[in-house]
Design a protein around this motif. Structure first.
Motif, PDB file in Angstrom:
ATOM      1  N   THR A 168       3.891   4.176  42.422  1.00 30.08           N
ATOM      2  CA  THR A 168       3.060   5.376  42.472  1.00 30.08           C
ATOM      3  C   THR A 168       1.653   5.008  42.026  1.00 30.08           C
ATOM      4  OG1 THR A 168       3.753   5.895  40.212  1.00 30.08           O
ATOM      5  CG2 THR A 168       5.016   6.879  41.999  1.00 30.08           C
ATOM      6  N   PRO A 169       0.606   5.511  42.672  1.00 31.10           N
ATOM      7  CA  PRO A 169      -0.776   5.184  42.279  1.00 31.10           C
ATOM      8  C   PRO A 169      -1.090   5.748  40.890  1.00 31.10           C
ATOM      9  CG  PRO A 169      -0.745   6.930  43.926  1.00 31.10           C
ATOM     10  CD  PRO A 169       0.659   6.428  43.828  1.00 31.10           C
ATOM     11  N   LEU A 170      -1.825   4.946  40.082  1.00 29.41           N
ATOM     12  CA  LEU A 170      -2.175   5.358  38.728  1.00 29.41           C
ATOM     13  C   LEU A 170      -3.294   6.383  38.778  1.00 29.41           C
ATOM     14  CD1 LEU A 170      -2.151   1.898  36.921  1.00 29.41           C
ATOM     15  CD2 LEU A 170      -0.444   3.703  36.736  1.00 29.41           C
ATOM     16  N   CYS A 171      -3.213   7.359  37.912  1.00 30.84           N
ATOM     17  CA  CYS A 171      -4.243   8.395  37.792  1.00 30.84           C
ATOM     18  C   CYS A 171      -4.983   8.151  36.479  1.00 30.84           C
ATOM     19  CB  CYS A 171      -3.604   9.782  37.826  1.00 30.84           C
ATOM     20  SG  CYS A 171      -4.817  11.121  37.756  1.00 30.84           S
ATOM     21  N   LEU A 172      -6.199   7.597  36.546  1.00 28.35           N
ATOM     22  CA  LEU A 172      -6.983   7.256  35.367  1.00 28.35           C
ATOM     23  C   LEU A 172      -7.973   8.368  35.070  1.00 28.35           C
ATOM     24  CD1 LEU A 172      -7.714   3.497  36.143  1.00 28.35           C
ATOM     25  CD2 LEU A 172      -5.867   4.458  34.766  1.00 28.35           C
ATOM     26  N   VAL A 173      -8.101   8.686  33.756  1.00 32.13           N
ATOM     27  CA  VAL A 173      -8.990   9.758  33.305  1.00 32.13           C
ATOM     28  C   VAL A 173     -10.053   9.136  32.401  1.00 32.13           C
ATOM     29  CG1 VAL A 173      -9.128  11.970  32.099  1.00 32.13           C
ATOM     30  CG2 VAL A 173      -7.066  11.375  33.391  1.00 32.13           C
ATOM     31  N   PRO A 174     -11.363   9.418  32.622  1.00 32.39           N
ATOM     32  CA  PRO A 174     -12.404   8.812  31.775  1.00 32.39           C
ATOM     33  C   PRO A 174     -12.437   9.429  30.389  1.00 32.39           C
ATOM     34  CG  PRO A 174     -13.386  10.304  33.355  1.00 32.39           C
ATOM     35  CD  PRO A 174     -11.933  10.239  33.686  1.00 32.39           C
ATOM     36  N   CYS A 175     -12.804   8.601  29.404  1.00 32.88           N
ATOM     37  CA  CYS A 175     -12.949   9.066  28.017  1.00 32.88           C
ATOM     38  C   CYS A 175     -14.280   9.783  27.873  1.00 32.88           C
ATOM     39  CB  CYS A 175     -12.858   7.878  27.065  1.00 32.88           C
ATOM     40  SG  CYS A 175     -13.177   8.308  25.332  1.00 32.88           S
ATOM     41  N   PHE A 182      -8.620   5.595  31.209  1.00 29.36           N
ATOM     42  CA  PHE A 182      -7.281   5.309  30.702  1.00 29.36           C
ATOM     43  C   PHE A 182      -6.280   6.209  31.411  1.00 29.36           C
ATOM     44  CE2 PHE A 182     -10.226   4.226  27.358  1.00 29.36           C
ATOM     45  CZ  PHE A 182      -9.782   2.991  26.915  1.00 29.36           C
ATOM     46  N   GLY A 183      -5.011   5.884  31.268  1.00 32.63           N
ATOM     47  CA  GLY A 183      -3.969   6.740  31.790  1.00 32.63           C
ATOM     48  C   GLY A 183      -3.850   8.032  30.987  1.00 32.63           C
ATOM     49  N   GLU A 184      -3.225   9.023  31.590  1.00 27.40           N
ATOM     50  CA  GLU A 184      -3.123  10.313  30.922  1.00 27.40           C
ATOM     51  C   GLU A 184      -2.301  10.222  29.644  1.00 27.40           C
ATOM     52  OE1 GLU A 184      -1.512  13.009  33.744  1.00 27.40           O
ATOM     53  OE2 GLU A 184      -3.332  13.099  34.988  1.00 27.40           O
ATOM     54  N   ASP A 185      -1.273   9.360  29.636  1.00 25.94           N
ATOM     55  CA  ASP A 185      -0.438   9.255  28.443  1.00 25.94           C
ATOM     56  C   ASP A 185      -1.103   8.444  27.336  1.00 25.94           C
ATOM     57  OD1 ASP A 185      -0.392   7.045  30.030  1.00 25.94           O
ATOM     58  OD2 ASP A 185       1.685   6.480  29.521  1.00 25.94           O
ATOM     59  N   ARG A 186      -2.166   7.655  27.653  1.00 28.02           N
ATOM     60  CA  ARG A 186      -2.844   6.828  26.646  1.00 28.02           C
ATOM     61  C   ARG A 186      -4.171   7.418  26.210  1.00 28.02           C
ATOM     62  NH1 ARG A 186       0.548   4.010  24.337  1.00 28.02           N
ATOM     63  NH2 ARG A 186      -1.147   2.678  23.583  1.00 28.02           N
ATOM     64  N   LEU A 187      -4.637   8.449  26.885  1.00 27.35           N
ATOM     65  CA  LEU A 187      -5.971   8.973  26.581  1.00 27.35           C
ATOM     66  C   LEU A 187      -6.005   9.633  25.211  1.00 27.35           C
ATOM     67  CD1 LEU A 187      -8.822   9.398  27.691  1.00 27.35           C
ATOM     68  CD2 LEU A 187      -8.053  11.589  28.629  1.00 27.35           C
ATOM     69  N   SER A 188      -4.953  10.353  24.815  1.00 28.33           N
ATOM     70  CA  SER A 188      -4.959  11.050  23.524  1.00 28.33           C
ATOM     71  C   SER A 188      -5.029  10.059  22.362  1.00 28.33           C
ATOM     72  CB  SER A 188      -3.702  11.922  23.411  1.00 28.33           C
ATOM     73  OG  SER A 188      -2.534  11.112  23.525  1.00 28.33           O
ATOM     74  N   LYS A 189      -4.292   8.944  22.472  1.00 34.62           N
ATOM     75  CA  LYS A 189      -4.310   7.931  21.396  1.00 34.62           C
ATOM     76  C   LYS A 189      -5.667   7.246  21.337  1.00 34.62           C
ATOM     77  CE  LYS A 189      -1.552   4.203  19.507  1.00 34.62           C
ATOM     78  NZ  LYS A 189      -0.329   3.369  19.669  1.00 34.62           N
ATOM     79  N   HIS A 190      -6.307   7.032  22.521  1.00 29.65           N
ATOM     80  CA  HIS A 190      -7.600   6.355  22.531  1.00 29.65           C
ATOM     81  C   HIS A 190      -8.692   7.221  21.930  1.00 29.65           C
ATOM     82  CE1 HIS A 190     -11.141   4.217  23.905  1.00 29.65           C
ATOM     83  NE2 HIS A 190     -11.547   5.335  24.502  1.00 29.65           N
TER      84      HIS A 190
END
Length: 303
Positions: A168-175, A182-190
């Motif tokens: 599945t294509p990755l959906c990256l969200v800018p900080c 980053f990915g949606e699941d890693r954005l909150s930690k970043h």
């Protein structure tokens, strides 16, 4: 009062001497027995080793004889096979001749052609001097390009293998702070870590201070002398030096000796007319003037 020692009677002395002699004899007898026993043990050990050595040699000899017998038997079998094959070949040839007798052909007759098996290839016929080899058939028709297929080409490497799920294509969200994606699941930690480090200013590591530590240059670095801008010395007469360099290059290409050149930055000493740079000229001029102002010392020789 002095103590008096009773003398030992003679009978007691004789008894003691006999007892000592008896004990010495017993000790000598025991020593002799021990030596005999040790000698017997050594002889038995030597005999056992000799028997073991003889047994090993006998086994080795037997193995060698068996190997030689096997080799001899193989050679005999090979010789018998060769003899049988030699005896059978003439019988076969004789039997084949008897079974199919060959008939002599006349001059006008031609020998019949033998049919070739599937694995055999026909023998090449030798050409006479007058014959020419046949030319190979050359096709003049051009090979037409295959017609392009109506269906588009499919990339088999892009398709997933059987048993694997399609990626599945990755959906990256800018900080929102640093702009990295980053990915949606890693954005909150970043974002939590990025908020902490955004306000801090990282100290710049001074490599010059690290290298100068423990040397004489550290005093200049502490005062900041190395950061001061030093004026570059202005070059005088660079145009003249450039033209002279071009002349030297042209002379080298044509093979002509280059004329002597003079550095315009040098100054001439008024006393000896020698040329120096500005620093060396200031140091040389007073010394040269003082040396030439001295009166020469006359040396008189005695007659």
């Amino acid at each position: 009062m002095e103590e008096t020692i009773d003398p030992i009677p003679s009978d007691e002395k004789l008894r003691l001497r006999e007892m000592i002699k008896r004990k010495e004899e017993e000790l000598r007898r025991k020593i002799d027995e021990e030596e005999e026993r040790l000698a017997q043990i050594e002889a038995e050990e030597a005999e056992r080793k000799a028997q073991q050595r003889r047994r090993l040699e006998e086994q080795k000899r037997k193995r060698l004889e068996e190997a030689q017998k096997k080799v001899f038997q193989k050679q005999v079998e090979k010789a018998a096979k060769r003899r049988v094959s030699r005896d059978e070949t003439p019988q076969r040839q004789q039997g084949s001749r008897d079974a199919t007798p060959k008939r002599r052909l006349s001059r006008d007759e031609t020998p019949p052609k033998r049919r070739l098996s599937r694995d055999e290839t026909p023998p090449k016929r030798r050409l006479s001097r007058d014959e020419t080899p046949p030319k190979r058939h050359q096709t003049t028709e051009k090979i037409s390009d295959p017609q392009p297929s109506a269906t588009p080409a499919v990339n088999i490497f892009a398709q997933p293998l059987p048993g694997e799920e399609a990626a599945t294509p990755l959906c990256l969200v800018p900080c929102g702070i640093c702009g990295r994606k980053f990915g949606e699941d890693r954005l909150s930690k970043h974002t939590t870590i990025c908020n902490k480090t955004a306000g801090k200013q990282r100290k710049v590591f001074d490599t010059t201070k690290q290298r100068a530590e423990g040397t004489d240059y550290a005093a200049y670095v502490a005062r900041g002398v190395h950061l001061m801008e030093h004026e570059k010395p202005k070059t005088k007469g660079w145009k003249k030096a450039h033209n002279e360099f071009q002349k030297i290059v042209k002379c080298a290409r044509t093979g002509v000796a280059a004329p002597p050149t003079e550095n315009p930055d040098y100054i001439t000493c008024p006393t000896c007319n020698r040329r120096f740079n500005e620093t060396a000229g200031k140091r040389h001029m007073p010394v040269c003037k003082e040396r030439n102002s001295r009166k020469p010392i006359r040396v008189t020789r005695r007659k």
